[in-house]
Design a protein around this motif. Structure first.
Motif, PDB file in Angstrom:
ATOM      1  N   GLU A  52       0.826  -1.207   0.000  1.00 38.13           N
ATOM      2  CA  GLU A  52       0.000   0.000   0.000  1.00 38.13           C
ATOM      3  C   GLU A  52       0.861   1.259   0.000  1.00 38.13           C
ATOM      4  O   GLU A  52       0.534   2.247  -0.662  1.00 38.13           O
ATOM      5  N   ILE A  53       1.959   1.236   0.731  1.00 35.57           N
ATOM      6  CA  ILE A  53       2.889   2.382   0.758  1.00 35.57           C
ATOM      7  C   ILE A  53       3.484   2.590  -0.627  1.00 35.57           C
ATOM      8  O   ILE A  53       3.587   3.726  -1.114  1.00 35.57           O
ATOM      9  N   LEU A  54       3.871   1.505  -1.305  1.00 33.42           N
ATOM     10  CA  LEU A  54       4.413   1.614  -2.664  1.00 33.42           C
ATOM     11  C   LEU A  54       3.364   2.167  -3.626  1.00 33.42           C
ATOM     12  O   LEU A  54       3.688   2.992  -4.492  1.00 33.42           O
ATOM     13  N   ALA A  55       2.125   1.726  -3.489  1.00 29.65           N
ATOM     14  CA  ALA A  55       1.053   2.231  -4.355  1.00 29.65           C
ATOM     15  C   ALA A  55       0.861   3.729  -4.144  1.00 29.65           C
ATOM     16  O   ALA A  55       0.688   4.487  -5.105  1.00 29.65           O
ATOM     17  N   LEU A  56       0.907   4.166  -2.884  1.00 29.04           N
ATOM     18  CA  LEU A  56       0.773   5.591  -2.582  1.00 29.04           C
ATOM     19  C   LEU A  56       1.950   6.375  -3.170  1.00 29.04           C
ATOM     20  O   LEU A  56       1.757   7.419  -3.789  1.00 29.04           O
ATOM     21  N   ALA A  57       3.157   5.866  -2.991  1.00 28.02           N
ATOM     22  CA  ALA A  57       4.342   6.543  -3.530  1.00 28.02           C
ATOM     23  C   ALA A  57       4.263   6.643  -5.055  1.00 28.02           C
ATOM     24  O   ALA A  57       4.607   7.670  -5.638  1.00 28.02           O
ATOM     25  N   HIS A  58       3.779   5.591  -5.687  1.00 31.95           N
ATOM     26  CA  HIS A  58       3.634   5.587  -7.139  1.00 31.95           C
ATOM     27  C   HIS A  58       2.630   6.653  -7.568  1.00 31.95           C
ATOM     28  O   HIS A  58       2.863   7.401  -8.521  1.00 31.95           O
ATOM     29  N   SER A  59       1.508   6.750  -6.863  1.00 33.35           N
ATOM     30  CA  SER A  59       0.495   7.763  -7.180  1.00 33.35           C
ATOM     31  C   SER A  59       1.035   9.168  -6.978  1.00 33.35           C
ATOM     32  O   SER A  59       0.802  10.061  -7.810  1.00 33.35           O
ATOM     33  N   LEU A  60       1.757   9.383  -5.895  1.00 34.01           N
ATOM     34  CA  LEU A  60       2.338  10.698  -5.635  1.00 34.01           C
ATOM     35  C   LEU A  60       3.355  11.078  -6.717  1.00 34.01           C
ATOM     36  O   LEU A  60       3.406  12.236  -7.149  1.00 34.01           O
ATOM     37  N   ALA A  61       4.150  10.116  -7.150  1.00 28.56           N
ATOM     38  CA  ALA A  61       5.119  10.384  -8.214  1.00 28.56           C
ATOM     39  C   ALA A  61       4.398  10.758  -9.504  1.00 28.56           C
ATOM     40  O   ALA A  61       4.784  11.706 -10.193  1.00 28.56           O
ATOM     41  N   LYS A  62       3.325  10.052  -9.819  1.00 26.67           N
ATOM     42  CA  LYS A  62       2.563  10.321 -11.030  1.00 26.67           C
ATOM     43  C   LYS A  62       1.960  11.729 -10.987  1.00 26.67           C
ATOM     44  O   LYS A  62       2.040  12.474 -11.961  1.00 26.67           O
ATOM     45  N   ILE A  63       1.399  12.099  -9.851  1.00 34.76           N
ATOM     46  CA  ILE A  63       0.813  13.438  -9.699  1.00 34.76           C
ATOM     47  C   ILE A  63       1.888  14.504  -9.815  1.00 34.76           C
ATOM     48  O   ILE A  63       1.707  15.522 -10.493  1.00 34.76           O
ATOM     49  N   THR A  64       3.024  14.291  -9.175  1.00 34.20           N
ATOM     50  CA  THR A  64       4.115  15.263  -9.201  1.00 34.20           C
ATOM     51  C   THR A  64       4.633  15.469 -10.619  1.00 34.20           C
ATOM     52  O   THR A  64       4.842  16.603 -11.064  1.00 34.20           O
ATOM     53  N   ILE A  65       4.826  14.388 -11.349  1.00 31.84           N
ATOM     54  CA  ILE A  65       5.306  14.484 -12.729  1.00 31.84           C
ATOM     55  C   ILE A  65       4.276  15.191 -13.594  1.00 31.84           C
ATOM     56  O   ILE A  65       4.619  16.059 -14.401  1.00 31.84           O
ATOM     57  N   LYS A  66       3.010  14.834 -13.418  1.00 28.67           N
ATOM     58  CA  LYS A  66       1.947  15.472 -14.195  1.00 28.67           C
ATOM     59  C   LYS A  66       1.949  16.978 -13.957  1.00 28.67           C
ATOM     60  O   LYS A  66       1.923  17.761 -14.897  1.00 28.67           O
ATOM     61  N   GLU A  67       1.999  17.399 -12.710  1.00 24.40           N
ATOM     62  CA  GLU A  67       1.987  18.821 -12.383  1.00 24.40           C
ATOM     63  C   GLU A  67       3.219  19.529 -12.923  1.00 24.40           C
ATOM     64  O   GLU A  67       3.142  20.634 -13.438  1.00 24.40           O
ATOM     65  N   PHE A  68       4.364  18.887 -12.838  1.00 26.99           N
ATOM     66  CA  PHE A  68       5.600  19.481 -13.350  1.00 26.99           C
ATOM     67  C   PHE A  68       5.519  19.702 -14.847  1.00 26.99           C
ATOM     68  O   PHE A  68       5.847  20.765 -15.359  1.00 26.99           O
ATOM     69  N   ILE A  69       5.063  18.681 -15.565  1.00 27.85           N
ATOM     70  CA  ILE A  69       4.985  18.782 -17.027  1.00 27.85           C
ATOM     71  C   ILE A  69       3.934  19.797 -17.443  1.00 27.85           C
ATOM     72  O   ILE A  69       4.155  20.588 -18.359  1.00 27.85           O
ATOM     73  N   LEU A  70       2.788  19.798 -16.790  1.00 27.75           N
ATOM     74  CA  LEU A  70       1.718  20.725 -17.163  1.00 27.75           C
ATOM     75  C   LEU A  70       2.068  22.179 -16.862  1.00 27.75           C
ATOM     76  O   LEU A  70       1.532  23.082 -17.484  1.00 27.75           O
ATOM     77  N   ASN A  71       2.960  22.404 -15.920  1.00 27.07           N
ATOM     78  CA  ASN A  71       3.326  23.774 -15.550  1.00 27.07           C
ATOM     79  C   ASN A  71       4.570  24.277 -16.265  1.00 27.07           C
ATOM     80  O   ASN A  71       5.121  25.302 -15.895  1.00 27.07           O
ATOM     81  N   GLN A  72       5.015  23.578 -17.295  1.00 21.90           N
ATOM     82  CA  GLN A  72       6.166  24.012 -18.093  1.00 21.90           C
ATOM     83  C   GLN A  72       5.701  25.007 -19.147  1.00 21.90           C
ATOM     84  O   GLN A  72       5.113  24.626 -20.135  1.00 21.90           O
ATOM     85  N   ASP A  73       5.889  26.261 -18.918  1.00 22.83           N
ATOM     86  CA  ASP A  73       5.523  27.285 -19.910  1.00 22.83           C
ATOM     87  C   ASP A  73       6.603  28.303 -20.065  1.00 22.83           C
ATOM     88  O   ASP A  73       7.346  28.647 -19.294  1.00 22.83           O
TER      89      ASP A  73
END
Length: 73
Positions: A52-73
């Protein structure tokens, strides 16, 4: 003569359908490695808890990457 800068076209839309893993490949951490890291940090967990901890870490990484990429302007 003025030089026109063209804006880069983004293939990423603002929807929740964006999957950063379609452009970035990750190797997931094996469960036994996660358990060992947690135990070395003084956190004793069962396999289910570590999973469950790994699943949470994976989700957090996915959200962080998504936000980083979407905020590249």
């Amino acid at each position: 003569m003025a030089i026109r800068k063209t804006k880069k076209r983004s293939t990423i839309d603002g929807s929740n359908n964006f999957d950063p893993f379609s452009i970035v490949n990750f190797r997931e951490m094996p469960l036994d490695v996660a358990i060992r890291i947690l135990k070395n940090s003084g956190i004793n967990v069962a396999e289910e808890e570590a999973s469950e901890i790994l699943a949470l870490a994976h989700s957090l990484a996915k959200i962080t990457i998504k936000e980083f990429i979407l905020n590249q302007d």
